[in-house]
Structure formats: C-alpha cells, structure tokens
Design a protein around this motif. Structure first.
Motif, PDB file in Angstrom:
ATOM      1  N   UNK A 198      96.038  45.992  12.350  1.00 48.85           N
ATOM      2  CA  UNK A 198      96.262  45.701  13.763  1.00 48.85           C
ATOM      3  C   UNK A 198      95.370  44.560  14.233  1.00 48.85           C
ATOM      4  N   UNK A 199      94.101  44.602  13.873  1.00 45.07           N
ATOM      5  CA  UNK A 199      93.160  43.563  14.289  1.00 45.07           C
ATOM      6  C   UNK A 199      93.539  42.200  13.711  1.00 45.07           C
ATOM      7  N   UNK A 200      94.075  42.199  12.495  1.00 42.29           N
ATOM      8  CA  UNK A 200      94.465  40.928  11.882  1.00 42.29           C
ATOM      9  C   UNK A 200      95.654  40.293  12.597  1.00 42.29           C
ATOM     10  N   UNK A 201      96.426  41.103  13.291  1.00 43.29           N
ATOM     11  CA  UNK A 201      97.515  40.578  14.116  1.00 43.29           C
ATOM     12  C   UNK A 201      96.995  40.061  15.455  1.00 43.29           C
ATOM     13  N   UNK A 202      96.122  40.818  16.096  1.00 41.18           N
ATOM     14  CA  UNK A 202      95.793  40.555  17.498  1.00 41.18           C
ATOM     15  C   UNK A 202      94.473  39.831  17.712  1.00 41.18           C
ATOM     16  N   UNK A 203      93.636  39.728  16.699  1.00 42.13           N
ATOM     17  CA  UNK A 203      92.340  39.094  16.864  1.00 42.13           C
ATOM     18  C   UNK A 203      92.451  37.590  17.088  1.00 42.13           C
ATOM     19  N   UNK A 204      91.366  37.002  17.524  1.00 41.91           N
ATOM     20  CA  UNK A 204      91.343  35.566  17.759  1.00 41.91           C
ATOM     21  C   UNK A 204      91.683  34.816  16.468  1.00 41.91           C
ATOM     22  N   UNK A 206      94.396  35.183  14.878  1.00 34.72           N
ATOM     23  CA  UNK A 206      95.141  36.094  14.021  1.00 34.72           C
ATOM     24  C   UNK A 206      96.597  35.685  13.844  1.00 34.72           C
ATOM     25  N   UNK A 207      97.365  36.589  13.220  1.00 30.98           N
ATOM     26  CA  UNK A 207      98.751  36.293  12.885  1.00 30.98           C
ATOM     27  C   UNK A 207      99.589  36.020  14.126  1.00 30.98           C
ATOM     28  N   UNK A 208      99.360  36.749  15.196  1.00 29.81           N
ATOM     29  CA  UNK A 208     100.130  36.544  16.417  1.00 29.81           C
ATOM     30  C   UNK A 208      99.905  35.152  16.976  1.00 29.81           C
ATOM     31  N   UNK A 209      98.659  34.715  17.012  1.00 32.73           N
ATOM     32  CA  UNK A 209      98.338  33.409  17.579  1.00 32.73           C
ATOM     33  C   UNK A 209      99.057  32.286  16.847  1.00 32.73           C
ATOM     34  N   UNK A 210      99.232  32.428  15.549  1.00 34.59           N
ATOM     35  CA  UNK A 210      99.857  31.372  14.750  1.00 34.59           C
ATOM     36  C   UNK A 210     101.311  31.142  15.129  1.00 34.59           C
ATOM     37  N   UNK A 211     101.938  32.114  15.792  1.00 36.19           N
ATOM     38  CA  UNK A 211     103.350  31.987  16.134  1.00 36.19           C
ATOM     39  C   UNK A 211     103.602  30.897  17.163  1.00 36.19           C
ATOM     40  N   UNK A 212     102.578  30.396  17.821  1.00 41.20           N
ATOM     41  CA  UNK A 212     102.754  29.303  18.774  1.00 41.20           C
ATOM     42  C   UNK A 212     103.169  28.017  18.076  1.00 41.20           C
TER      43      UNK A 212
END
Length: 360
Positions: A198-204, A206-212
């Motif tokens: 979860x942290x690897x997705x949401x951390x600064x 992380x995976x989520x941020x790369x989607x930009x």
C-alpha cells in the motif's frame, strides 16, 4: 465541448491533485494522453488503492488477533477470532488478487500472499517445517522460507485440518505454543507485506504518482487490462475447472479447489468477480459506465456466483443441480472474458496481446 477538450480539462484536474509536478511530465499531453492519465488515476483511486488499504487493515487486524489469542489469557490457536480474521483477510486479498501490476509484482509479493494451485503439497511441507523446525518461527524466518509457507494458504493449514475441520486446541503445551508462534509469525509477515504494498502505491514518488506521466499511464492501462483478463481466465480455467474435473461428477476433484478447507472456494470466486465489476465500472467511467451489453454480462455472472456463495465446493461439484450451476458460471465467465478481450483494450486505447501467466 468536444471529448478531447473535456479530457484535457480532466487531465489538469488530475494533475492538480497528484504529487507529481505536471511540468515534469514526459512529453506534451494531448487529448489521448489526457484520457489515458484520467482513466489510469480513476482505476487506481477507485479500485486499486482502496482495496490494498482494506487488505492492509485486514492483515493488521489478523495479526493483532493472533497476538491476543496467544497471550497468556487468550484462547490459543483455536480461538474463534482467528477463524473470523482469516476469513476476512482471505476475502480482502480476493478483492484485489487480480492486480499483478505495480508494487505487488516486486519481491514476489503476489506469490507470498497465497500459494495456489498447490499440486505438489508445497504448503503442507512448509507447514511441517514451521511446526517441527529446530527453533520457533519468527517473521524473519517465515520471510526466508519458500513462498508456499508465507501466506494465507499455510495459515489455513494451521487453522484447519485435512478434512476441512477447525483444529482443536492441543492438550500439549508445546504444540499449542508452536502453532501460536507459527500463526503469529505468518500473520506478522503478511501485515508487513500488505502495508509495504500500500505504501509503495501511495507514498511520495510512489506508483500512483508516476501515473501523471502519459507513458506510465498507458503502461498501467495495458498491465491492468491484462491482469483483469488473466483473472477471468484463472477463474474459468482453474478456480472452477480444477474442482469440476472432467465431464462427469465422477471426475470431480473438490480438494483441488482453492481454500477448500476453510470453505471459501466459491466466496473467493465471488470476490474476484466483484473486483471485475468494480474495475470495469471505473474503466468505463468516462462514458458513464459500461455499455448495456457488458453491464448485463456482469450482472449475470455476479448473480450466478452469488447463488453459489457459501456452498461447500464438495457439494457444488458432486452432481446436479449445483454442478450444473457451477458449469454455467464458468460459461458466463468465459463469455465475459471474450467480450472484454475484444472490447476493453479498444476502449482504453491500448493493445493487449498476452496474459500475465505467459512464460510462467
């Protein structure tokens, strides 16, 4: 307002809420880029991240239940709370199991969560090592053992015997202590594994941020669509087909089903399909939801699955009418996969030419 202009506006709104600086994006964001980024964020924010967060909480709660049950005042490894916690953790995993993209693919996290099919009794052998090893199990020793001995599958063996009965507390303190140590170590490991995912997705950063980044968003859509199609293939081709066996009830193999000891085989299928519904709803959110034909197929599959929920797999495969219903469910899942394989990549604007099981 044209669809392209609207999509660009959506991209600006998405980038405003993501930790990634939009000026660092790799390349200019045109209308198709904007749409890819928007859909990727929609899928991750509505489906992926919330389900990983729910999994992490269930794993934390399960570990806490083991600590309490194995305390001096606890009821030991036969405590009712442990069976409840295991069921909840298993279902939370089933709700996000289809995703193999992202942090879950690193360090064998997906394989560590659960081990099935278990054709060579690797889970049983791993359990023997946990229970009879020269030193009590710990989170560190669990992490260093084979993946078959690290997840929900081995925990099921700790809680249930080979007849699918709940294990009763042993009168021997040594066995009680050993099972307590094994269960506490495995659940501690799972809690760490889930939280780190979860942290690897949401951390600064992380995976989520790369989607930009449009290129990252497109890659995510390819992988997530592939993962979804792979899950549907797994449900129809393994989760249902393996216990059904051949053409007749005499060839049924209920002990080949996933999590049959804890009677969760068909509940897991339902949770898997519910995740498919959530994914497709989010994937088609830019046009107001799935097309009517797809919506009906999803409803039919969920209705058939709900009718089997709670039925012991040994009864479901034994003969009509339940066996017939299970075969029908498999046919519905197959039709759903064929529809999505044809329509989903085009809707997402990507190409999917393989599944994540290829090369395994």
């Amino acid at each position: 307002m044209s669809r392209g202009i609207h999509a660009c506006g959506l991209l600006l709104a998405v980038l405003a809420t993501t930790p990634v600086n939009s000026q660092e994006a790799r390349g200019a964001a045109g209308p198709s880029d904007a749409r890819a980024v928007w859909i990727a964020f929609t899928l991750v924010d509505r489906v992926v991240v919330p389900r990983y967060a729910a999994l992490a909480k269930a794993m934390d709660d399960q570990h806490a239940a083991w600590i309490a049950a194995c305390s001096p005042k606890g009821d030991g490894p036969s405590s009712q709370e442990l069976f409840v916690a295991h069921r909840e953790a298993t279902q939370r995993w089933a709700a996000i199991e289809f995703v193999r993209y992202g942090p879950i693919s690193e360090d064998l996290r997906h394989e560590r969560m659960a081990h099935w099919p278990d054709r060579r009794n690797a889970v049983g052998r791993a359990l023997d090592r946990l229970i009879t090893g020269s030193s009590p199990p710990s989170v560190e020793s669990v992490r260093s053992t084979s993946v078959a001995g690290q997840g929900l599958s081995v925990l099921e063996r700790i809680l249930y015997d080979d007849a699918g009965r709940r294990r009763q507390m042993s009168r021997r303190a040594s066995e009680r202590d050993r099972r307590c140590a094994a269960g506490t170590a495995v659940t501690g490991h799972l809690a760490i594994l889930s939280r780190s995912t979860t942290d690897a997705w949401t951390g600064q950063g992380g995976q989520r941020a790369a989607l930009a980044y449009p290129a990252e968003a497109r890659a995510a859509l390819v992988r997530l669509a592939t993962d979804l199609l792979t899950m549907l293939e797994l449900i129809e081709g393994r989760k249902l087909a393996l216990p059904l066996g051949g053409n007749g009830a005499e060839s049924a193999r209920p002990s080949a089903a996933e999590a049959w000891r804890s009677n969760q085989s068909l509940r897991i299928v339902r949770m898997n399909l519910e995740a498919v519904v959530a994914f497709t709803t989010a994937a088609y959110a830019d046009i107001g939801g799935p097309p009517e034909a797809l919506r009906q197929m999803l409803t039919d599959a969920m209705t058939a699955s709900a009718a089997m929920d709670g039925v012991a797999v040994r009864h479901a495969v034994a003969g009509p009418p339940l066996r017939t219903q299970l075969i029908l469910l498999g046919d519905l899942v197959l039709s759903l996969r064929q529809y999505l394989q044809d329509q989903l990549p085009e809707h997402l604007g990507v190409t999917v030419g393989f599944n994540s099981q290829d090369g395994d």
